[in-house]
Design a protein around this motif. Structure first.
Motif, PDB file in Angstrom:
ATOM      1  N   LYS A 193       7.349 -20.567  -2.713  1.00 31.75           N
ATOM      2  CA  LYS A 193       7.287 -19.188  -2.215  1.00 31.75           C
ATOM      3  C   LYS A 193       8.431 -18.396  -2.801  1.00 31.75           C
ATOM      4  CE  LYS A 193       9.711 -17.997   1.447  1.00 31.75           C
ATOM      5  NZ  LYS A 193      10.086 -17.746   2.849  1.00 31.75           N
ATOM      6  N   LEU A 194       8.196 -17.129  -2.973  1.00 32.22           N
ATOM      7  CA  LEU A 194       9.277 -16.221  -3.343  1.00 32.22           C
ATOM      8  C   LEU A 194       9.637 -15.377  -2.146  1.00 32.22           C
ATOM      9  CD1 LEU A 194       8.480 -14.807  -6.894  1.00 32.22           C
ATOM     10  CD2 LEU A 194      10.251 -16.435  -6.246  1.00 32.22           C
TER      11      LEU A 194
ATOM     12  N   GLU B  75       1.260 -11.523   3.064  1.00 32.36           N
ATOM     13  CA  GLU B  75       1.558 -12.052   1.734  1.00 32.36           C
ATOM     14  C   GLU B  75       0.288 -12.123   0.897  1.00 32.36           C
ATOM     15  OE1 GLU B  75       4.464 -14.158   0.573  1.00 32.36           O
ATOM     16  OE2 GLU B  75       5.747 -13.871   2.341  1.00 32.36           O
TER      17      GLU B  75
ATOM     18  N   GLY C  55       5.541 -13.285  -1.788  1.00 31.90           N
ATOM     19  CA  GLY C  55       6.566 -12.512  -1.072  1.00 31.90           C
ATOM     20  C   GLY C  55       5.902 -11.434  -0.243  1.00 31.90           C
ATOM     21  N   ALA C  56       6.553 -11.079   0.854  1.00 34.61           N
ATOM     22  CA  ALA C  56       5.948 -10.124   1.790  1.00 34.61           C
ATOM     23  C   ALA C  56       5.872  -8.727   1.196  1.00 34.61           C
ATOM     24  CB  ALA C  56       6.753 -10.099   3.080  1.00 34.61           C
TER      25      ALA C  56
ATOM     26  N   GLU D 117       4.700 -12.127   8.302  1.00 38.51           N
ATOM     27  CA  GLU D 117       4.661 -11.092   7.266  1.00 38.51           C
ATOM     28  C   GLU D 117       3.429 -11.276   6.389  1.00 38.51           C
ATOM     29  OE1 GLU D 117       8.610 -11.825   5.791  1.00 38.51           O
ATOM     30  OE2 GLU D 117       7.946 -13.383   4.419  1.00 38.51           O
TER      31      GLU D 117
ATOM     32  N   GLU E  73       2.696 -15.310   6.135  1.00 37.39           N
ATOM     33  CA  GLU E  73       3.789 -16.278   6.206  1.00 37.39           C
ATOM     34  C   GLU E  73       4.504 -16.127   7.530  1.00 37.39           C
ATOM     35  OE1 GLU E  73       7.202 -16.254   3.494  1.00 37.39           O
ATOM     36  OE2 GLU E  73       7.561 -18.353   4.037  1.00 37.39           O
TER      37      GLU E  73
HETATM   38 MG    MG Z   1       7.662 -14.429   2.795  1.00 41.18          MG
END
Ligand code: MG
Ligand code: OOG
Length: 258
Positions: A60-61, A107, A228-229, A105, A137
């Protein structure tokens, strides 16, 4: 950094916090450590999970959007590991008692179809993907009040706790400006665009490929990547139906029990 850091001890403390569902004080407040040491602590923490039988299934980023950087007061891209135990199936229930102070969040998730080990250009990214899907996430910092330095959050595997992936879609579609809506019991709590993720969510893959190449590491085909969110995270509430709608990718959802 000159101060001797006991990487194993730091990883064990964070791992204990996960298993006891109890927040701890920021590690860096006690003994400062650098970014390289932070990733060593993260890795040692994943090794502890692997020793218990968990399997690495992707990466994950974090902090790929301004919204997240501003919310958390951190301005640098980070990455963490995803394991099979972290996945909650689409439409299933998450027991909040397993976590400390979880937030959710929206994603975008990628599943790879080839090994990734060299830097990819943006134009090459779609070609290495098996699918793309809307995702959620659930992050759960092991630090009190979700307060941390960049080094702290990296050591803590970037607050990773759980994630939900929606139905797989073809990666051969425009992903650069999709409307993203996060809802609690049908009520909209966050909205944004996939463009918030590095200007284009496939740039998350560009970044991951460059990190993997620098580390001389291969991410196997079939891995999951969370880009990423797209918006700030929201604290989870008990007994709720949480869903994300990514227009036109579809939805991912889960229930909370409290
Ligand atoms: Mg995230
Ligand atoms: C760190 C995790 C950041 C994202 O998508 O930006 C992250 C945190 O906010 O606690 O997962």
């Amino acid at each position: 950094m000159s101060s001797p850091i006991d990487v194993q001890k730091m990883a064990a403390r964070l791992d204990h916090a996960v298993r006891q569902q109890t927040a701890i004080a920021q590690l860096s407040a006690e003994t400062p450590f650098d970014l390289a040491t932070a990733y060593q602590i993260q890795n040692a923490g994943i090794a502890l999970r692997e020793a218990r039988g968990e399997k690495r299934i992707g990466l994950k980023l974090g902090f790929t959007s301004r919204a997240k950087m501003i919310q958390m007061g951190v301005d640098h891209l980070i990455w963490g590991e995803l394991t099979d135990e972290m996945q909650v199936m689409d439409g299933e229930t998450l027991d909040l008692n397993e976590l400390i102070h979880p937030r959710v969040e929206p994603e975008i998730c990628f599943v790879t179809k080839t090994d990734i080990h060299r830097p990819l250009s943006l134009a090459e990214c779609q070609g290495v993907l098996e699918s793309v899907a809307p995702a959620l996430e659930i992050i759960d910092s092991r630090y009190s009040q979700f307060r941390f330095s960049l080094e702290d959050v990296i050591a803590d595997n970037c607050s990773s706790a759980r994630f939900v992936v929606g139905a797989a879609q073809s990666p051969r579609q425009a992903l650069d400006n999709l409307g993203v809506t996060l809802r609690f019991n049908g009520r909209q709590v966050q909205t944004g665009s996939s463009a918030a993720i590095l200007g284009h969510p496939l740039r998350a893959l560009v970044q991951i490929s460059s990190i993997l190449s620098q580390q001389e590491r291969t991410l196997p085909a079939g891995s999951i990547i969370l880009a990423g969110a797209a918006t700030a995270a929201e604290a989870l509430t008990q007994n709720s139906y949480i869903d994300v709608d990514v227009n036109t990718l579809g939805r991912a959802a889960f229930y909370t029990r409290g």
